[in-house]
Design a protein around this motif. Structure first.
Motif, mmCIF file in Angstrom:
data_model
loop_
_atom_site.group_PDB
_atom_site.id
_atom_site.type_symbol
_atom_site.label_atom_id
_atom_site.label_comp_id
_atom_site.label_asym_id
_atom_site.label_seq_id
_atom_site.Cartn_x
_atom_site.Cartn_y
_atom_site.Cartn_z
ATOM 1 N N ARG A 194 0.831 -1.206 0.000
ATOM 2 C CA ARG A 194 0.000 0.000 0.000
ATOM 3 C C ARG A 194 0.864 1.254 0.000
ATOM 4 N NH1 ARG A 194 -2.160 3.904 2.884
ATOM 5 N NH2 ARG A 194 -0.816 3.457 4.655
ATOM 6 N N ALA A 195 1.938 1.261 0.826
ATOM 7 C CA ALA A 195 2.810 2.430 0.907
ATOM 8 C C ALA A 195 3.542 2.666 -0.413
ATOM 9 C CB ALA A 195 3.818 2.240 2.038
ATOM 10 N N LEU A 196 4.038 1.593 -1.046
ATOM 11 C CA LEU A 196 4.784 1.763 -2.291
ATOM 12 C C LEU A 196 3.871 2.134 -3.449
ATOM 13 C CD1 LEU A 196 7.377 -1.147 -2.013
ATOM 14 C CD2 LEU A 196 7.700 1.283 -1.541
ATOM 15 N N ARG A 197 2.649 1.622 -3.444
ATOM 16 C CA ARG A 197 1.695 2.025 -4.481
ATOM 17 C C ARG A 197 1.420 3.525 -4.391
ATOM 18 N NH1 ARG A 197 -1.214 -2.579 -3.025
ATOM 19 N NH2 ARG A 197 -2.748 -1.278 -1.939
ATOM 20 N N LYS A 198 1.326 4.021 -3.153
ATOM 21 C CA LYS A 198 1.072 5.457 -2.964
ATOM 22 C C LYS A 198 2.245 6.276 -3.485
ATOM 23 C CE LYS A 198 -0.383 8.919 0.393
ATOM 24 N NZ LYS A 198 0.495 9.950 -0.210
ATOM 25 N N VAL A 199 3.481 5.821 -3.226
ATOM 26 C CA VAL A 199 4.657 6.537 -3.727
ATOM 27 C C VAL A 199 4.610 6.608 -5.250
ATOM 28 C CG1 VAL A 199 7.168 6.458 -3.950
ATOM 29 C CG2 VAL A 199 6.102 5.952 -1.745
ATOM 30 N N ALA A 200 4.297 5.468 -5.885
ATOM 31 C CA ALA A 200 4.221 5.428 -7.344
ATOM 32 C C ALA A 200 3.084 6.302 -7.866
ATOM 33 C CB ALA A 200 4.037 3.988 -7.813
ATOM 34 N N ARG A 201 1.956 6.264 -7.183
ATOM 35 C CA ARG A 201 0.799 7.061 -7.598
ATOM 36 C C ARG A 201 1.081 8.551 -7.502
ATOM 37 N NH1 ARG A 201 -2.461 4.644 -4.570
ATOM 38 N NH2 ARG A 201 -2.644 6.151 -2.874
ATOM 39 N N ASP A 202 1.916 8.946 -6.525
ATOM 40 C CA ASP A 202 2.259 10.363 -6.352
ATOM 41 C C ASP A 202 3.398 10.800 -7.255
ATOM 42 O OD1 ASP A 202 0.301 10.530 -4.440
ATOM 43 O OD2 ASP A 202 1.669 10.369 -2.727
ATOM 44 N N GLY A 203 3.849 9.891 -8.149
ATOM 45 C CA GLY A 203 4.884 10.249 -9.110
ATOM 46 C C GLY A 203 6.293 9.948 -8.662
ATOM 47 N N GLY A 204 6.451 9.287 -7.489
ATOM 48 C CA GLY A 204 7.777 8.955 -6.997
ATOM 49 C C GLY A 204 8.255 7.601 -7.479
ATOM 50 N N ASP A 205 9.462 7.259 -7.122
ATOM 51 C CA ASP A 205 10.048 5.964 -7.468
ATOM 52 C C ASP A 205 10.118 5.109 -6.209
ATOM 53 O OD1 ASP A 205 11.611 3.782 -8.135
ATOM 54 O OD2 ASP A 205 12.962 4.941 -9.412
ATOM 55 N N PRO A 206 9.341 4.036 -6.135
ATOM 56 C CA PRO A 206 9.348 3.190 -4.931
ATOM 57 C C PRO A 206 10.721 2.654 -4.583
ATOM 58 C CG PRO A 206 7.474 2.654 -6.315
ATOM 59 C CD PRO A 206 8.334 3.588 -7.106
ATOM 60 N N ASP A 207 11.559 2.333 -5.607
ATOM 61 C CA ASP A 207 12.898 1.817 -5.318
ATOM 62 C C ASP A 207 13.750 2.864 -4.614
ATOM 63 O OD1 ASP A 207 13.104 -0.824 -5.916
ATOM 64 O OD2 ASP A 207 13.618 -0.526 -8.026
ATOM 65 N N THR A 208 13.663 4.101 -5.094
ATOM 66 C CA THR A 208 14.415 5.182 -4.451
ATOM 67 C C THR A 208 13.933 5.384 -3.020
ATOM 68 O OG1 THR A 208 14.692 6.289 -6.586
ATOM 69 C CG2 THR A 208 15.031 7.623 -4.611
ATOM 70 N N PHE A 209 12.625 5.305 -2.833
ATOM 71 C CA PHE A 209 12.049 5.458 -1.497
ATOM 72 C C PHE A 209 12.569 4.377 -0.556
ATOM 73 C CE2 PHE A 209 8.766 4.376 1.609
ATOM 74 C CZ PHE A 209 8.553 5.615 2.206
ATOM 75 N N ARG A 210 12.643 3.136 -1.053
ATOM 76 C CA ARG A 210 13.077 2.027 -0.188
ATOM 77 C C ARG A 210 14.569 2.057 0.095
ATOM 78 N NH1 ARG A 210 10.847 -3.539 -2.363
ATOM 79 N NH2 ARG A 210 11.991 -2.876 -4.208
ATOM 80 N N LYS A 211 15.357 2.544 -0.863
ATOM 81 C CA LYS A 211 16.806 2.528 -0.687
ATOM 82 C C LYS A 211 17.296 3.656 0.214
ATOM 83 C CE LYS A 211 17.684 0.279 -5.115
ATOM 84 N NZ LYS A 211 18.147 0.456 -6.515
ATOM 85 N N ARG A 212 16.473 4.678 0.352
ATOM 86 C CA ARG A 212 16.853 5.768 1.245
ATOM 87 C C ARG A 212 16.916 5.248 2.679
ATOM 88 N NH1 ARG A 212 12.620 10.200 0.941
ATOM 89 N NH2 ARG A 212 11.470 8.636 2.116
ATOM 90 N N ARG A 213 17.935 5.665 3.433
ATOM 91 C CA ARG A 213 18.077 5.178 4.802
ATOM 92 C C ARG A 213 16.868 5.581 5.626
ATOM 93 N NH1 ARG A 213 19.647 6.148 9.963
ATOM 94 N NH2 ARG A 213 19.577 8.394 9.722
ATOM 95 N N SER A 214 16.290 4.590 6.285
ATOM 96 C CA SER A 214 15.100 4.873 7.091
ATOM 97 C C SER A 214 15.468 5.741 8.283
ATOM 98 C CB SER A 214 14.476 3.562 7.583
ATOM 99 O OG SER A 214 13.948 2.836 6.498
ATOM 100 N N LEU A 215 14.612 6.704 8.557
ATOM 101 C CA LEU A 215 14.773 7.562 9.716
ATOM 102 C C LEU A 215 14.034 6.915 10.881
ATOM 103 C CD1 LEU A 215 16.046 10.459 10.049
ATOM 104 C CD2 LEU A 215 13.707 11.319 9.943
ATOM 105 N N THR A 216 14.691 6.795 12.025
ATOM 106 C CA THR A 216 13.987 6.223 13.172
ATOM 107 C C THR A 216 13.036 7.265 13.749
ATOM 108 O OG1 THR A 216 15.588 6.933 14.845
ATOM 109 C CG2 THR A 216 16.020 4.832 13.729
ATOM 110 N N PHE A 217 12.084 6.777 14.528
ATOM 111 C CA PHE A 217 11.137 7.693 15.155
ATOM 112 C C PHE A 217 11.866 8.720 16.013
ATOM 113 C CE2 PHE A 217 8.899 8.825 19.054
ATOM 114 C CZ PHE A 217 7.819 9.513 18.535
#
Length: 392
Positions: A67-90
């Motif tokens: 669901r999260a990656l579909r939203k990234v793609a729907r908003d014009g982003g690249d899901p792979d780039t989103f996933r490869k970015r270092r996750s920020l902790t809370f």
């Protein structure tokens, strides 16, 4: 409709692609290994994105990731780039938000408690988790233990968590809806009665001032000055000599120490001026310096703890320092019969609605002078228990 269930995922053995709906598939390889695949369209082209093995990623987690990656793609982003970015902790997100907000707060105490509240109730639960993995259930787990017994704290925590997730979403670190939005219906409504700061009856103030006069401490002088000027604690404790115009008898509290963020002029009674005379020479900058110096050797203002200790020593721990503003207000109304707008201006309160405030910009300094003078005389016991103010 979702086509897969957790039991079905466990029982499937034949190699192939098994659809769950919305582009999510369970892929079983020739060797029997199971993994999750999201089939979606990125920039006009079909892409298959791996979401992890089924032994490590549950069906529910795979659906949430998809669901999260579909939203990234729907908003014009690249899901792979989103996933490869270092996750920020809370907690990293929390510290980032805090650093951005800190310069905008006038109150040092608010800045300190803002971070402490989040640390005490949320950091231990999900502080080290990637912020995109924090859910409404996690937020609920932080709020529920304190919701009924410490509701004010819980509501502050809820507001601060909402701010953190709003920032994370705007900065691209949180692809979901703010998880705080989903807790409202899950938490019970807590009815709170309005609480007022415990105050000293105004007719007892002169006797208490006489008691303070016998004490030779800086904290006693600070409290005397606070009472005589009807000031807030941080306004009096943080006062500096540069803020005083002794020629006109006016103390101007700068905007950064005022609750409304607007400079406030205070006409000084002879009694208030006398307190200032007693503390002259203690420090070239601070009027009421702490006896404890900062680590660099510089003087620093007293903390509000000195008042708590002073009230205990004078056997008046049944009241609060802030309550002296109520004592003044009650005296102004019941004894001095002061006009409401003048009494409210003395407390740096707003008067009227927004339209009235826009046209009424005077701080009524000249009309407040006789009121504060009468209050000074009353506190010094010079006019008994009743003071009549003549309306001008």
């Amino acid at each position: 409709m979702n086509k897969l269930t957790a039991r079905k995922v466990e029982s499937l053995r034949e190699p192939g692609m098994y659809g769950d709906g919305n582009g999510l598939y369970l892929r079983i390889g020739a060797s029997g290994g199971k993994s999750w695949i999201l089939r979606t369209v990125v920039h006009g082209k079909r892409r298959d994105l791996g979401l992890g093995g089924a032994s490590l990623v549950s069906l529910a987690e795979a659906r949430e990731k998809a669901r999260a990656l579909r939203k990234v793609a729907r908003d014009g982003g690249d899901p792979d780039t989103f996933r490869k970015r270092r996750s920020l902790t809370f907690w990293e997100a929390t510290e980032t938000v805090y650093a951005q907000l800190r310069p905008t707060w006038r109150s040092g105490k608010h800045a300190e408690t803002w971070l402490q509240t989040v640390e005490a109730h949320a950091k231990s639960r999900f502080g080290d988790r990637p912020i995109e993995a924090v859910t409404t259930a996690d937020v609920l787990s932080a709020l529920t233990p304190i919701w009924n017994e410490r509701n004010r704290t819980a509501n502050r925590l809820k507001q601060r968590l909402a701010t953190i997730f709003d920032w994370a979403k705007g900065a691209g670190h949180y692809p979901h809806e703010n998880p705080v939005n989903g807790v409202k219906k899950a938490l019970p409504i807590v009815r709170r009665s309005k609480q007022h700061m415990a105050s000293m009856p105004w007719h007892e103030v002169p006797a208490y001032m006489a008691q303070l006069a016998l004490r030779g401490t800086v904290s006693a002088r600070t409290l005397e000055f606070l009472i005589l000027t009807a000031a807030r604690s941080n306004e009096a404790r943080g006062s500096r000599w540069a803020e005083f115009d002794f020629r006109t008898g006016v103390w101007t509290v700068p905007a950064e120490r005022m609750k409304r963020g607007i400079p406030h002029r205070v006409p000084l009674s002879p009694q208030a001026m006398a307190v200032l005379e007693k503390v002259k020479g203690l420090d070239p900058d601070l009027v009421f310096p702490s006896r404890m110096r900062a680590k660099d050797g510089q003087s620093r203002p007293q903390t509000d703890m000195v008042f708590r200790d002073l009230l205990l020593r004078t056997k008046r721990d049944d009241i609060t320092v802030h309550g002296f503003r109520s004592s003044f207000r009650d005296w102004a109304s019941e004894s001095a019969h002061a006009e409401r707008e003048v009494a409210e201006a003395a407390l740096a309160h707003t008067n009227g609605n927004e339209v009235e405030q826009a046209y009424h910009r005077s701080d009524l300094l000249d009309r407040r002078r006789p009121l504060m003078g009468a209050w000074g005389r009353f506190c010094a016991g010079e006019q008994g228990t009743v003071v009549q103010m003549v309306r001008g």
